[in-house]
Design an enzyme around this catalytic site. Structure first.
Site, mmCIF file in Angstrom:
data_model
loop_
_atom_site.group_PDB
_atom_site.id
_atom_site.type_symbol
_atom_site.label_atom_id
_atom_site.label_comp_id
_atom_site.label_asym_id
_atom_site.label_seq_id
_atom_site.Cartn_x
_atom_site.Cartn_y
_atom_site.Cartn_z
ATOM 1 N N ALA A 44 58.851 6.690 27.693
ATOM 2 C CA ALA A 44 57.813 7.494 28.346
ATOM 3 C C ALA A 44 58.392 8.627 29.189
ATOM 4 O O ALA A 44 57.665 9.247 29.963
ATOM 5 C CB ALA A 44 56.931 6.579 29.199
ATOM 6 N N GLY A 49 55.760 10.419 24.307
ATOM 7 C CA GLY A 49 55.678 9.217 25.161
ATOM 8 C C GLY A 49 55.270 9.589 26.567
ATOM 9 O O GLY A 49 54.395 8.946 27.174
ATOM 10 N N LEU A 96 66.230 -0.037 24.387
ATOM 11 C CA LEU A 96 65.815 -0.741 23.171
ATOM 12 C C LEU A 96 66.952 -1.029 22.212
ATOM 13 O O LEU A 96 66.817 -1.866 21.323
ATOM 14 C CB LEU A 96 64.729 0.072 22.460
ATOM 15 C CG LEU A 96 63.365 -0.056 23.131
ATOM 16 C CD1 LEU A 96 62.532 1.164 22.867
ATOM 17 C CD2 LEU A 96 62.650 -1.320 22.682
ATOM 18 N N TYR A 199 75.257 4.930 5.023
ATOM 19 C CA TYR A 199 74.464 5.586 6.073
ATOM 20 C C TYR A 199 74.143 7.028 5.728
ATOM 21 O O TYR A 199 75.001 7.797 5.317
ATOM 22 C CB TYR A 199 75.236 5.536 7.398
ATOM 23 C CG TYR A 199 74.510 6.196 8.556
ATOM 24 C CD1 TYR A 199 73.446 5.556 9.191
ATOM 25 C CD2 TYR A 199 74.894 7.461 9.021
ATOM 26 C CE1 TYR A 199 72.787 6.165 10.259
ATOM 27 C CE2 TYR A 199 74.245 8.071 10.086
ATOM 28 C CZ TYR A 199 73.188 7.417 10.699
ATOM 29 O OH TYR A 199 72.539 8.009 11.757
HETATM 30 N N1 LIG Z 1 58.584 14.707 17.264
HETATM 31 C C1 LIG Z 1 58.156 14.509 16.034
HETATM 32 O O1 LIG Z 1 57.980 15.441 15.226
HETATM 33 C C2 LIG Z 1 57.846 13.110 15.561
HETATM 34 C C3 LIG Z 1 57.286 12.968 14.282
HETATM 35 C C4 LIG Z 1 56.997 11.699 13.833
HETATM 36 C C5 LIG Z 1 57.262 10.608 14.645
HETATM 37 N N2 LIG Z 1 57.815 10.787 15.877
HETATM 38 C C6 LIG Z 1 58.078 9.593 16.687
HETATM 39 O O2 LIG Z 1 57.549 9.772 17.974
HETATM 40 C C7 LIG Z 1 58.260 8.948 18.905
HETATM 41 C C8 LIG Z 1 58.573 9.735 20.162
HETATM 42 O O3 LIG Z 1 59.434 10.798 19.832
HETATM 43 P P1 LIG Z 1 59.435 12.204 20.560
HETATM 44 O O4 LIG Z 1 59.303 13.218 19.488
HETATM 45 O O5 LIG Z 1 58.500 12.238 21.698
HETATM 46 O O6 LIG Z 1 60.969 12.242 21.032
HETATM 47 P P2 LIG Z 1 61.685 12.410 22.449
HETATM 48 O O7 LIG Z 1 61.068 13.489 23.243
HETATM 49 O O8 LIG Z 1 63.128 12.489 22.137
HETATM 50 O O9 LIG Z 1 61.355 11.030 23.170
HETATM 51 C C9 LIG Z 1 61.967 9.854 22.771
HETATM 52 C C10 LIG Z 1 61.912 8.865 23.907
HETATM 53 O O10 LIG Z 1 62.566 7.668 23.453
HETATM 54 C C11 LIG Z 1 63.475 7.281 24.450
HETATM 55 N N3 LIG Z 1 64.595 6.511 23.931
HETATM 56 C C12 LIG Z 1 65.567 6.894 23.066
HETATM 57 N N4 LIG Z 1 66.439 5.910 22.887
HETATM 58 C C13 LIG Z 1 66.027 4.867 23.647
HETATM 59 C C14 LIG Z 1 66.514 3.571 23.900
HETATM 60 N N5 LIG Z 1 67.649 3.126 23.360
HETATM 61 N N6 LIG Z 1 65.832 2.763 24.740
HETATM 62 C C15 LIG Z 1 64.699 3.202 25.326
HETATM 63 N N7 LIG Z 1 64.199 4.417 25.152
HETATM 64 C C16 LIG Z 1 64.845 5.248 24.316
HETATM 65 C C17 LIG Z 1 63.957 8.587 25.069
HETATM 66 O O11 LIG Z 1 64.548 8.295 26.303
HETATM 67 P P3 LIG Z 1 65.688 9.234 26.973
HETATM 68 O O12 LIG Z 1 64.924 10.240 27.765
HETATM 69 O O13 LIG Z 1 66.478 8.288 27.811
HETATM 70 O O14 LIG Z 1 66.480 9.816 25.867
HETATM 71 C C18 LIG Z 1 62.643 9.340 25.161
HETATM 72 O O15 LIG Z 1 61.923 8.934 26.281
HETATM 73 C C19 LIG Z 1 59.483 8.439 18.158
HETATM 74 O O16 LIG Z 1 59.256 7.105 17.761
HETATM 75 C C20 LIG Z 1 59.540 9.331 16.920
HETATM 76 O O17 LIG Z 1 60.143 8.677 15.815
HETATM 77 C C21 LIG Z 1 58.112 12.020 16.353
#
Ligand SMILES: NC(=O)c1ccc[n+]([C@@H]2O[C@H](COP(=O)([O-])OP(=O)(O)OC[C@H]3O[C@@H](n4cnc5c(N)ncnc54)[C@H](OP(=O)(O)O)[C@@H]3O)[C@@H](O)[C@H]2O)c1
Length: 328
Positions: A44, A49, A96, A199
Site C-alpha cells: 500500500a 495499492g 511477502l 527463467y
Molecule cells: N501497473 C500495471 O500496469 C499493472 C498491470 C497489471 C497488474 N498490476 C499489478 O498491480 C499490483 C500493484 O502494482 P503497482 O503497479 O501499483 O506497482 P508499484 O507501484 O510498484 O507497487 C507495488 C507495491 O508492492 C510492494 N512490494 C513489492 N515487493 C514487496 C514485498 N516483497 N513485500 C511487500 N510488499 C512488496 C511495493 O513496496 P515497496 O514500496 O517497498 O517497493 C509497492 O508498495 C501488482 O500486483 C501488479 O502485478 C499492475
C-alpha cells in the site's frame, strides 16, 4: 468517455455494472459508507495499492497498510491523513518474499484483535534478473504469489470469525493482470520455477499473475463448499505507469512520453487502475459474486488455463507442499 480503440485491452465502454474503464476508484465507491469495515492492503505504499488505501480510508474503512518498508508506509499514511484527518490507518511490516515475515505480520495483526472484512492481495514486482528469496524461491513467485497464498491462508480464520460476528460478507481480492495470458507458455512447469536456466523475467511474472487467478478460483471453490460467506475474486487493473517498471530503466525513461501520447488510448491513470479492486472491495452490486476475473469493474475474459480447475488444484497442492518444507 471518449473514443475506445479496438486494440486496447485496458479500455472498454462499460460493463454490466455500469462503469467504464475511465472510472476512478473514487467514482466507483462514491456514496458508499464503509465505516464498519476493516481492510488489509498489501503493497500500500505506492501505485494502485496506495490509491486503494487512500480511497478505502476516505470511505471510512479502517485500513491496515501491509508494507515492506515501514518508513514509506508511514509517509503514505501521513498523505492519507492530510486528506482525510479522520481516516483510520495502521502500518504493519510485511515482506511477502519471506514466509517468516508473513508469519510475523499475522502475529502482529492478530495481536491487535481487529476484525477483518477485506483483504486486497495487491503487492507485486515485475521482472528483474533471476533472484532467489530468503526461502530459496524464485523472487517474483515468492512475492507475487506464495507470500499472498500463505497470508490469505493465515488470515482466513480471522475473516471467517468476523463474518460470523458482524454478518457482513468477507471479500478477498487478488490483484492479477492480463499478463496471465502468457503465464502458461510452455506449460505451468512449477518444478522449474527455481531453475535459473528456465527463467524469463516477463514470462515468470505472467506465471505469477496466472497463479493469482488460479488461487482465487480454488479458494472460492473451497469456501463455497464450506458455506463460508467470503468471496474471492481476481482483478486486472489495466495498464498503469507505476513504480512496477523500476526493473526496466528504458521504460522508466520513456514512460512520461508514452504516458502523454498513449494515455487516453491504452494506459490508465493510477486512480483508474485502482478502480476494479476498490469496486470489488466495497461495492454492494458484487455481493455473493465469487471466483470471477474482473477488469474495468466488470466481468472479464480469462484464458482457458486461468479457469482450469485441475490446474488450480495442482497449484494449491504445490503451494501447500512448498509451505510444508518450512517450519515456523
Ligand atoms: N501497473 C500495471 O500496469 C499493472 C498491470 C497489471 C497488474 N498490476 C499489478 O498491480 C499490483 C500493484 O502494482 P503497482 O503497479 O501499483 O506497482 P508499484 O507501484 O510498484 O507497487 C507495488 C507495491 O508492492 C510492494 N512490494 C513489492 N515487493 C514487496 C514485498 N516483497 N513485500 C511487500 N510488499 C512488496 C511495493 O513496496 P515497496 O514500496 O517497498 O517497493 C509497492 O508498495 C501488482 O500486483 C501488479 O502485478 C499492475
Amino acid at each position: 468517455m471518449g473514443w475506445v480503440p479496438w486494440w486496447s485491452e485496458s479500455r472498454s465502454s462499460g460493463g454490466v455494472f455500469g462503469f467504464t474503464s475511465y472510472a476512478t476508484a473514487e467514482e466507483v465507491t462514491h456514496g458508499i459508507d464503509a465505516s464498519h469495515l476493516t481492510a488489509i492492503i498489501t503493497g500500500a505504499t505506492s501505485g494502485i495499492g496506495f490509491e486503494s488505501a487512500r480511497v478505502l480510508a476516505k470511505r471510512g474503512t479502517r485500513v491496515v497498510m501491509a508494507v515492506r518498508n515501514v518508513g514509506s508506509g508511514s509517509k503514505a499514511k501521513e498523505l492519507i491523513l492530510e486528506e482525510t484527518p479522520t481516516a483510520q490507518v495502521l502500518v504493519l511490516e510485511l515482506n511477502l518474499s519471506s514466509l517468516q515475515s508473513v508469519h510475523e505480520f499475522y502475529k502482529s495483526f492478530t495481536a491487535l484483535n481487529l476484525p477483518l472484512n477485506i483483504l486486497i492481495n495487491n503487492a507485486g514486482i515485475l521482472g528483474g534478473p533471476f533472484k532467489l528469496s530468503s526461502d530459496g524461491l524464485e523472487l517474483q513467485f515468492a512475492t507475487n504469489y506464495l507470500g499472498h497464498f500463505l497470508l490469505t491462508k493465515l488470515l482466513l480464520e480471522v475473516m471467517v470469525g468476523t463474518v460470523k460476528d458482524m454478518g457482513v460478507e468477507g471479500r478477498i481480492i487478488n490483484v492479477a493482470s492480463d499478463a496471465h495470458r502468457f503465464g502458461f507458455a510452455g506449460g505451468f512447469q512449477l518444478e522449474k520455477l527455481d531453475d535459473e536456466k528456465s527463467y524469463h523475467a516477463y514470462l515468470t511474472y505472467a506465471k505469477t499473475k496466472l497463479a493469482n487467478i488460479l488461487h482465487a478460483n480454488e479458494l472460492s471453490r473451497r469456501l463455497k463448499l464450506e458455506g463460508a460467506n467470503v468471496t474471492v475474486n481476481s482483478a486486472n487493473p489495466g495498464i498503469v505507469v507505476t513504480r512496477i517498471i523500476r526493473n526496466y530503466r528504458f521504460l522508466e525513461i520513456v514512460a512520461p512520453f508514452i504516458e502523454s501520447l498513449l494515455a487516453r488510448l491504452m494506459l490508465k491513470t493510477i486512480p483508474q487502475g485502482a478502480a476494479t479492486q476498490c469496486f470489488l472491495a466495497l461495492h454492494p452490486c458484487v455481493n455473493g459474486v465469487s471466483g470471477k476475473y474482473f477488469g474495468n469493474c466488470s466481468y472479464s475474459k480469462r484464458t482457458r488455463s486461468a479457469s482450469d480447475p485441475k490446474l488450480a488444484q495442482q497449484l494449491w497442492e504445490f503451494s501447500e507442499f512448498m509451505l510444508s518444507l518450512k517450519s515456523f
